[in-house]
Design an enzyme around this catalytic site. Structure first.
Site, PDB file in Angstrom:
ATOM      1  CG  ASP A 150      -2.044  -1.018   0.897  1.00 39.34           C
ATOM      2  OD1 ASP A 150      -2.033  -2.189   1.245  1.00 39.34           O
ATOM      3  OD2 ASP A 150      -3.174  -0.798   0.340  1.00 39.34           O
TER       4      ASP A 150
HETATM    5  C1  LIG Z   1      -2.276  -4.565  -5.536  1.00 39.37           C
HETATM    6  S1  LIG Z   1      -3.008  -4.327  -4.111  1.00 39.37           S
HETATM    7  C2  LIG Z   1      -1.633  -3.935  -3.059  1.00 39.37           C
HETATM    8  C3  LIG Z   1      -2.292  -3.729  -1.611  1.00 39.37           C
HETATM    9  O1  LIG Z   1      -3.100  -2.445  -1.633  1.00 39.37           O
HETATM   10  C4  LIG Z   1      -2.994  -5.145  -1.079  1.00 39.37           C
HETATM   11  O2  LIG Z   1      -1.993  -6.139  -0.607  1.00 39.37           O
HETATM   12  C5  LIG Z   1      -3.819  -4.784   0.315  1.00 39.37           C
HETATM   13  O3  LIG Z   1      -3.292  -4.525   1.331  1.00 39.37           O
HETATM   14  C6  LIG Z   1      -5.132  -4.297   0.214  1.00 39.37           C
HETATM   15  O4  LIG Z   1      -5.712  -3.913   1.167  1.00 39.37           O
HETATM   16  P1  LIG Z   1      -7.549  -3.590   1.257  1.00 39.37           P
HETATM   17  O5  LIG Z   1      -7.699  -3.117   2.450  1.00 39.37           O
HETATM   18  O6  LIG Z   1      -8.149  -4.853   0.561  1.00 39.37           O
HETATM   19  O7  LIG Z   1      -7.507  -2.278   0.048  1.00 39.37           O
END
Ligand SMILES: CSC[C@@H](O)[C@@H](O)C(=O)COP(=O)(O)O
Length: 357
Positions: free
Chosen positions: A248
């Site tokens: 993220d």
């Molecule tokens: C290509 S997506 C990368 C990250 O955003 C993913 O690993 C993740 O942590 C998603 O978290 P989320 O809370 O489902 O948005």
């Protein structure tokens, strides 16, 4: 054909997202008519995953702009800035929406100052840039996939196959298409070098069990679901070749924020001498954040832990702590796989400097 999380048609000005709260049981698309809808579908996690959040946020602005009337370039610039900053507030940890907003605000500033650009040109150029973000995400993911597959295979002998662990959902549902960490797994599979992928459930929101498993089955990739608590046992018994997860936000020193539970997998991987990789677009690296300590971690409602769908699974009255992400220290990361290549965490600062030079 992989799953499509975002449907966008410029001609009819139609934007729809696949409602990920309903998957895997129900496949239903939700219309996004503008920025307010965009903010809501991101905040409620009907669409999620760092790249998909940014793309849906920006496209929701594009849809709204096509319906709006602007009196001047100044008014357009001000509205664009206000709306993009509002979209950034929908979820705080992923850097992608913030990065895209900064890029678009810079463009709006440049265009509004440029006397040779008319109001109509400014709108046109702005919408083109948003379209470009969507297309770039897919091509970047394919490069991430191929770079990551080559990197993982460089550690194994001959033409043997690999066994990989992944966490959360980083596939077509989390991006404009193909995926980041799941893109690496897709590329390994396409090269016929993937023996098996193990995906974690990813409590509490179950992105692994609901979404990654859905994508793996859909694409007929050899896979098995495990509970988050099974990773150590799996590594001890199944000769795992690598872990690959998404991000993220990557700090300038390589510390990486990703879905809660990532950190413990990295610790366990270190113990078992399994290389741990982060796969993300270069835009996930936040040059302005020096270390992971400065990354804001979103905390989500208790209900995501206490309930599965409408069904309560936790004892009534128990308070919860529900951070959506954790930070994996750079020292546990073997490499950061991007569309520009695979970097060791300690190389990131130099790479950032060479890009901005
Ligand atoms: C290509 S997506 C990368 C990250 O955003 C993913 O690993 C993740 O942590 C998603 O978290 P989320 O809370 O489902 O948005």
């Amino acid at each position: 054909m992989s799953l499509k999380s975002i449907i966008y048609d410029q001609v009819t000005n139609n934007l729809e997202i696949l409602d990920q709260l309903l998957l895997p049981g129900i496949t239903k698309y939700v219309k996004v008519k503008g920025v307010e809808d965009g903010w809501k579908v991101i905040n409620k996690m009907q669409v999620r995953g760092a790249p998909a959040i940014a793309i849906v946020g920006c496209l929701s602005l594009a849809v709204e702009m096509r319906n709006d009337k602007f009196e001047s370039k100044k008014q357009l610039r001000q509205e664009v800035e206000g709306k993009l900053n509002y979209l950034v507030s929908s979820r705080p940890t992923a850097v992608n929406m913030k990065g895209a907003a900064e890029e678009l605000i810079d463009l709006a500033n440049q265009l509004s100052k440029d006397k040779s650009v008319s109001l109509e040109d400014m709108i046109h150029k702005f919408l083109l840039k948003i379209q470009h973000l969507l297309e770039k995400d897919i091509t970047d993911n394919q490069s991430i996939g191929d770079n990551g597959a080559k990197e993982i295979l460089s550690r194994v002998s001959g033409d043997s196959q690999v066994r990989v662990v992944t966490h959360c959902n980083t596939g077509s549902l989390a991006t404009a298409g193909y995926g980041t960490a799941l893109g690496v797994i897709r590329s390994l599979h396409a090269m016929k070098r993937l023996e098996h992928v193990y995906c974690t459930e990813t409590r509490p929101y179950n992105q692994g069990a609901r979404l990654t498993a859905f994508e793996l089955i859909h694409d007929k990739i050899p896979s098995t679901l495990i509970c988050d608590s099974m990773v150590s046992a799996l590594m001890k018994s199944r000769n795992i070749s690598a872990v690959v997860v998404g991000a993220d936000r990557v700090a300038a020193n390589g510390d990486t924020a990703n879905k809660i539970g990532t950190y413990q997998i990295a610790v366990v991987a270190k113990y078992h001498a399994v290389p741990f990789y982060v796969a993300a677009p270069f835009t996930s690296i936040d040059a302005k954040v020096s270390t992971g300590e400065h990354i804001v971690i979103e905390e989500r409602p208790d209900r995501e832990m206490t309930h599965v769908g409408e069904h309560r699974i936790a004892a009534k009255g128990i308070p919860c702590w529900n951070p959506a992400f954790d930070v994996t220290p750079a020292s546990l990361i073997a490499g950061i796989i991007t569309e520009r290549g695979v970097f060791k965490p300690e190389q990131i600062k130099a790479v950032l400097a060479s890009v901005s030079a």
